[in-house]
Design an enzyme around this catalytic site. Structure first.
Site, short mmCIF file in Angstrom:
data_model
loop_
_atom_site.label_atom_id
_atom_site.label_comp_id
_atom_site.label_asym_id
_atom_site.label_seq_id
_atom_site.Cartn_x
_atom_site.Cartn_y
_atom_site.Cartn_z
N GLU A 92 -8.91 2.28 -2.27
CA GLU A 92 -9.75 2.02 -1.09
C GLU A 92 -10.41 3.28 -0.56
O GLU A 92 -9.80 4.35 -0.54
CB GLU A 92 -8.86 1.40 0.00
N ASP A 105 -5.12 4.07 -0.26
CA ASP A 105 -6.28 4.35 0.59
C ASP A 105 -6.59 5.83 0.53
O ASP A 105 -5.75 6.67 0.86
CB ASP A 105 -5.96 3.92 2.03
N ARG A 145 0.86 -1.19 0.00
CA ARG A 145 0.00 0.00 0.00
C ARG A 145 0.89 1.23 0.00
O ARG A 145 1.84 1.32 0.79
CB ARG A 145 -0.91 0.01 1.24
N HIS A 147 -9.08 7.17 2.34
CA HIS A 147 -9.57 7.53 3.68
C HIS A 147 -10.84 8.37 3.65
O HIS A 147 -10.99 9.32 4.43
CB HIS A 147 -8.47 8.25 4.47
N GLU A 157 -4.65 -7.30 4.75
CA GLU A 157 -3.84 -6.21 5.31
C GLU A 157 -3.06 -6.73 6.51
O GLU A 157 -3.60 -7.47 7.34
CB GLU A 157 -4.75 -5.05 5.72
N TYR A 206 -2.59 11.62 7.36
CA TYR A 206 -2.94 10.36 8.01
C TYR A 206 -2.40 9.18 7.20
O TYR A 206 -2.56 9.13 5.98
CB TYR A 206 -4.46 10.27 8.14
N TRP A 257 -11.45 11.79 7.64
CA TRP A 257 -10.01 11.57 7.80
C TRP A 257 -9.52 10.52 6.83
O TRP A 257 -8.34 10.23 6.79
CB TRP A 257 -9.69 11.15 9.24
N ARG A 288 -13.95 -4.81 2.91
CA ARG A 288 -12.86 -4.44 3.82
C ARG A 288 -13.20 -4.58 5.30
O ARG A 288 -12.42 -4.14 6.16
CB ARG A 288 -12.47 -2.99 3.53
N GLU A 338 -14.27 -0.95 5.71
CA GLU A 338 -13.67 -1.16 7.03
C GLU A 338 -14.49 -0.52 8.14
O GLU A 338 -14.34 -0.90 9.30
CB GLU A 338 -12.23 -0.65 7.07
#
Length: 409
Positions: free
Chosen positions: A243, A217, A147, A219, A346, A159, A409, A290, A269
């Protein structure tokens, strides 16, 4: 065999973890992960005050019945606190059942479909040269998939970028949850990010070639139109997945993203139930799910999500950084081995202190994870070590735009 006792252990060996331990009348124990990043005590209270009193005397073998009892019987369904608590009970009961059978959990789930689970690591850097060094380090550590996260010009902290500084000027190592009484606030600039990220992947591909699986990602930070633009701009670099391009709860937003890019999409996620995925899967708007075993109702809940995903040709990509304890990671690895529609896992190595508290049998070799052959989940909890690391408040950062607006975030 009946459940004799259950206790909740909160410990913080570098970061906070919530663990449920169930003990049967004949002395078998099972562990479950109930960690919810930044809201750990809410789950500990839910378990201790509302779930543990219901467990004593129940049949430890009745896993499905117990799952339904806790899910349906409480009236208030779903949500991350409830589902993390149910997940902990479910994991612990599967751990006990597999120990009683004398075999690793994946054997009870139907046996292995593969020799190991492909894992991806987290490479990051404040700038492109630092990022390229991080990718090299991950490849040297044995990862076969990476990643890629990068700093953004003009932003002090991003982040997921380990070397960037937080608001206090400290190194921003991953895990980015800060031990403070309130979240750190950081600035974010989406247009600058959208301009920069394609140049990052151009540099990574130029350095490491076309074959290395690369992930990224977002986010949740983009609008649907911005997400579509990013996916389109990254198509030349052939990502394994992109992602969380836009807030996951707005499932209809993925229709616009899907219409404009062929970059594979991963989401979920922050999801905690199979019901969160029905639109995304039924309309084939994503390519990877996820969710984590810890946050989606345990082995039982996660298996339901993966079975539904398989109907639509969607694969697994379970959440697995260090906000999942070694107990939750072990449960994920047993599922990774057993389900047919596995995609990727992951993986972040836990700190030495964490591995003093949780002793694990899983292994990482040549880019693949394997849960090991010990009966059950293959994780034990050292109570003396856990007691040396008391809980400390810790929170993920909050992002604000230049005008002061709170942002994803």
């Amino acid at each position: 065999m009946k459940i004799h006792a259950a206790d909740v252990v909160v410990t913080s060996p570098g970061r906070n973890f919530v663990t449920l331990r169930i003990t049967t009348e004949d002395g078998l124990t099972g562990l479950g992960d109930a960690t919810l990043n930044g809201r750990e005590l809410a789950v500990a209270s839910y378990l201790g005050d509302h779930v543990v009193p219901l467990l004593t005397g129940r049949d430890a073998d009745a896993i499905e019945d117990t799952w339904q009892y806790l899910y349906r019987g409480g009236y208030w369904r779903r949500g991350p606190v409830t589902m993390a608590a149910i997940a902990a009970v479910d994991m612990a009961l599967w751990d006990i059942k597999a120990k009683r059978a004398g075999m690793p959990l994946y054997q009870l789930l139907g046996g292995a479909c593969r020799t190991g689970a492909l894992a991806y690591g987290h490479a990051s850097g404040r700038d492109i040269p630092e990022l390229l060094d991080s990718v090299r380090a991950h490849l040297e550590a044995g990862y076969r998939a990476i990643r890629v996260q990068s700093g953004v010009p003009g932003l002090d902290s991003v982040y997921g970028v380990a070397a960037s500084a937080n608001g206090a000027g400290e190194r921003y190592d991953y895990e980015p949850a800060r031990r403070t009484t309130r979240p750190t606030e950081e600035q974010w600039d989406t247009p600058a990010y959208l301009r920069h990220i394609p140049t990052v992947f151009e540099a990574v591909r130029a350095e490491f070639g076309p074959a290395l699986p690369l992930l990224h990602d977002g986010h949740h930070r983009m609008t649907p139109l911005q997400a579509a633009r990013l996916g389109k701009s990254l198509e030349p670099y052939d990502l394994f997945w992109l992602e969380d391009v836009t807030p996951a709860e707005d499932q209809a937003a993925l229709r616009l993203v899907r219409q404009h890019t062929t970059t594979p999409l991963a989401i979920g996620e922050v999801f905690n139930s199979v019901h969160d995925y029905t639109t995304l899967l039924g309309e084939r708007l994503i390519d990877y799910v996820r969710s984590s075993v810890t946050h989606a109702g345990g082995v039982t809940g996660m298996r339901r999500i993966l079975d539904l995903a398989a109907v639509y040709g969607v694969r697994s990509g379970m959440h697995g950084p260090t906000d999942i304890s070694p107990v939750g990671m072990a449960a994920a690895l047993h599922l990774d081995l057993a389900v047919h529609n596995f995609g990727i896992q992951e993986y972040m190595r836990h700190s030495p202190h964490t591995l003093e508290v949780f002793r694990t049998s899983y292994r990482f070799t040549d880019g693949l994870l394997h849960p090991g052959e010990e009966p059950g989940l293959g994780v034990t909890l050292d109570d003396e070590a856990a007691a040396r690391f008391p809980y400390a408040p810790a929170y993920l950062p909050v992002n604000r735009l230049a005008d002061g607006t709170v942002h994803d975030w």
